[in-house]
Design an enzyme around this catalytic site. Structure first.
Site, PDB file in Angstrom:
ATOM      1  N   LYS A  14      -9.369  10.887   3.403  1.00 38.59           N
ATOM      2  CA  LYS A  14      -9.622  11.005   1.969  1.00 38.59           C
ATOM      3  C   LYS A  14     -11.010  10.473   1.583  1.00 38.59           C
ATOM      4  O   LYS A  14     -11.738  11.129   0.842  1.00 38.59           O
ATOM      5  CB  LYS A  14      -8.506  10.200   1.272  1.00 38.59           C
ATOM      6  CG  LYS A  14      -8.532  10.107  -0.188  1.00 38.59           C
ATOM      7  CD  LYS A  14      -7.222   9.533  -0.708  1.00 38.59           C
ATOM      8  CE  LYS A  14      -6.868   8.154  -0.160  1.00 38.59           C
ATOM      9  NZ  LYS A  14      -7.606   7.046  -0.758  1.00 38.59           N
ATOM     10  N   ARG A  35     -12.039  -2.975   9.471  1.00 39.41           N
ATOM     11  CA  ARG A  35     -11.645  -3.612   8.218  1.00 39.41           C
ATOM     12  C   ARG A  35     -10.618  -4.708   8.483  1.00 39.41           C
ATOM     13  O   ARG A  35      -9.753  -4.554   9.337  1.00 39.41           O
ATOM     14  CB  ARG A  35     -11.035  -2.565   7.265  1.00 39.41           C
ATOM     15  CG  ARG A  35     -12.073  -1.810   6.499  1.00 39.41           C
ATOM     16  CD  ARG A  35     -11.528  -0.629   5.751  1.00 39.41           C
ATOM     17  NE  ARG A  35     -10.319  -0.868   4.982  1.00 39.41           N
ATOM     18  CZ  ARG A  35      -9.874  -0.035   4.046  1.00 39.41           C
ATOM     19  NH1 ARG A  35     -10.553   1.066   3.753  1.00 39.41           N
ATOM     20  NH2 ARG A  35      -8.763  -0.282   3.393  1.00 39.41           N
ATOM     21  N   ARG A  62       0.784  -0.990   3.958  1.00 38.71           N
ATOM     22  CA  ARG A  62       0.097  -0.059   3.049  1.00 38.71           C
ATOM     23  C   ARG A  62       0.777   1.305   3.057  1.00 38.71           C
ATOM     24  O   ARG A  62       0.922   1.948   2.026  1.00 38.71           O
ATOM     25  CB  ARG A  62      -1.378   0.096   3.433  1.00 38.71           C
ATOM     26  CG  ARG A  62      -2.180  -1.172   3.268  1.00 38.71           C
ATOM     27  CD  ARG A  62      -3.624  -0.921   2.908  1.00 38.71           C
ATOM     28  NE  ARG A  62      -4.349  -0.013   3.779  1.00 38.71           N
ATOM     29  CZ  ARG A  62      -4.888  -0.364   4.943  1.00 38.71           C
ATOM     30  NH1 ARG A  62      -4.755  -1.588   5.391  1.00 38.71           N
ATOM     31  NH2 ARG A  62      -5.551   0.514   5.666  1.00 38.71           N
TER      32      ARG A  62
HETATM   33  P1  AMP Z   1      -8.578   1.459  -0.073  1.00 37.00           P
HETATM   34  O1  AMP Z   1      -9.986   1.291   0.399  1.00 37.00           O
HETATM   35  O2  AMP Z   1      -8.442   2.517  -1.134  1.00 37.00           O
HETATM   36  O3  AMP Z   1      -7.608   1.637   1.060  1.00 37.00           O
HETATM   37  O4  AMP Z   1      -8.175   0.097  -0.815  1.00 37.00           O
HETATM   38  C1  AMP Z   1      -8.135  -1.131  -0.098  1.00 37.00           C
HETATM   39  C2  AMP Z   1      -7.203  -2.093  -0.795  1.00 37.00           C
HETATM   40  O5  AMP Z   1      -7.661  -2.369  -2.127  1.00 37.00           O
HETATM   41  C3  AMP Z   1      -5.781  -1.591  -0.995  1.00 37.00           C
HETATM   42  O6  AMP Z   1      -4.968  -1.758   0.166  1.00 37.00           O
HETATM   43  C4  AMP Z   1      -5.313  -2.458  -2.152  1.00 37.00           C
HETATM   44  O7  AMP Z   1      -5.022  -3.771  -1.728  1.00 37.00           O
HETATM   45  C5  AMP Z   1      -6.559  -2.536  -3.023  1.00 37.00           C
HETATM   46  N1  AMP Z   1      -6.616  -1.422  -4.006  1.00 37.00           N
HETATM   47  C6  AMP Z   1      -7.507  -0.400  -4.045  1.00 37.00           C
HETATM   48  N2  AMP Z   1      -7.256   0.428  -5.077  1.00 37.00           N
HETATM   49  C7  AMP Z   1      -6.169  -0.073  -5.710  1.00 37.00           C
HETATM   50  C8  AMP Z   1      -5.393   0.349  -6.828  1.00 37.00           C
HETATM   51  N3  AMP Z   1      -5.691   1.486  -7.505  1.00 37.00           N
HETATM   52  N4  AMP Z   1      -4.338  -0.419  -7.190  1.00 37.00           N
HETATM   53  C9  AMP Z   1      -4.028  -1.553  -6.534  1.00 37.00           C
HETATM   54  N5  AMP Z   1      -4.708  -2.001  -5.460  1.00 37.00           N
HETATM   55  C10 AMP Z   1      -5.773  -1.278  -5.028  1.00 37.00           C
END
Ligand code: AMP
Length: 218
Positions: A17, A162, A173
């Site tokens: 994505k 990460r 997740r």
């Molecule tokens: P991502 O890079 O989108 O996988 O986001 C990394 C982490 O940031 C996620 O596992 C959540 O802990 C937090 N996070 C990102 N976007 C959101 C959201 N819209 N709502 C809640 N937590 C978020």
């Protein structure tokens, strides 16, 4: 190509994505708004938000809806997003966030939410070899032959794993995605704003399917 679009890209972590969002943002000339990148920047800068978010992110949990809605609403009010549109990556992640997004964008509604469909087993395998540039967020896949110091082809930043790509956090997740984020497929489907796109294939094939889905909607 018609510039400008207001898009949400849904999909499991590891579905490709993020990479596709970068390409779509170049194609449609709109800002790529990644809430994960915004939170990681806050962590790096040591802001209050970053301090609060770090433990949640590392554990694979979700930051509170109110905080996320505030963060995204502020970003969407900036000129580039107001005028040209946006591609949202990682937001909304809950139905409550999606409802708030609808309220915040009532005068310029979302064009389309795209669900990038990739099976759980495949993303598990991809996430365990995912590496990411600490500075610009470009994703890479480790082959096991990398030198210890890996620099980003794009910006020269450090390429690292990460902190939240541990097996426990990955599984948490993915579980949260199924319980909290998958209901959005219904939410956008019921209101006629959903396209489901097969996310299995080469990045070029998947990108072709995504742009086709957006063009069909115009
Ligand atoms: P991502 O890079 O989108 O996988 O986001 C990394 C982490 O940031 C996620 O596992 C959540 O802990 C937090 N996070 C990102 N976007 C959101 C959201 N819209 N709502 C809640 N937590 C978020």
């Amino acid at each position: 190509m018609i510039p400008g679009a207001r898009l949400v890209l849904l999909g499991r972590q590891g579905s490709g994505k993020g990479t596709q969002c970068v390409r779509l943002s170049r194609h449609f000339v709109v800002p790529h708004i990644s809430t994960g990148d915004m939170l990681r920047a806050a962590v790096r800068e040591g802001t209050e938000l970053g301090k609060m978010a770090k433990a949640i992110i590392d554990a694979g949990g979700l930051v509170g809806d109110d905080i996320m809605v505030g963060l995204v609403s502020e970003r969407l009010a900036e000129d580039d997003a107001r005028v040209r549109g946006y591609i949202l990556d990682g937001f909304p992640r809950t139905v409550s966030q999606a409802e708030s997004l609808d309220k915040a964008t009532a005068s310029r509604p979302l064009d389309l939410a795209i669900d990038l469909v990739v099976p759980r087993e495949l993303v598990l395998a991809r996430l365990s070899i995912r590496r990411v540039c600490r500075d610009c967020g470009t994703n890479y896949q480790a082959t096991g032959h990398e030198t210890s110091q890996w620099s980003c082809d794009n910006c020269g930043g450090d390429v690292v794993q990460r902190d939240d790509d541990t097996p426990d956090a990955i599984n948490r997740r993915l579980d949260l995605y199924e319980s909290q984020t998958e209901p959005l497929i219904d939410f956008y489907g019921k209101t006629g704003r959903l396209a489901q796109v097969d996310g299995v294939g080469s990045p070029e094939e998947v990108f072709g399917r995504l742009t086709e889905a957006v063009e069909q909607r115009r």
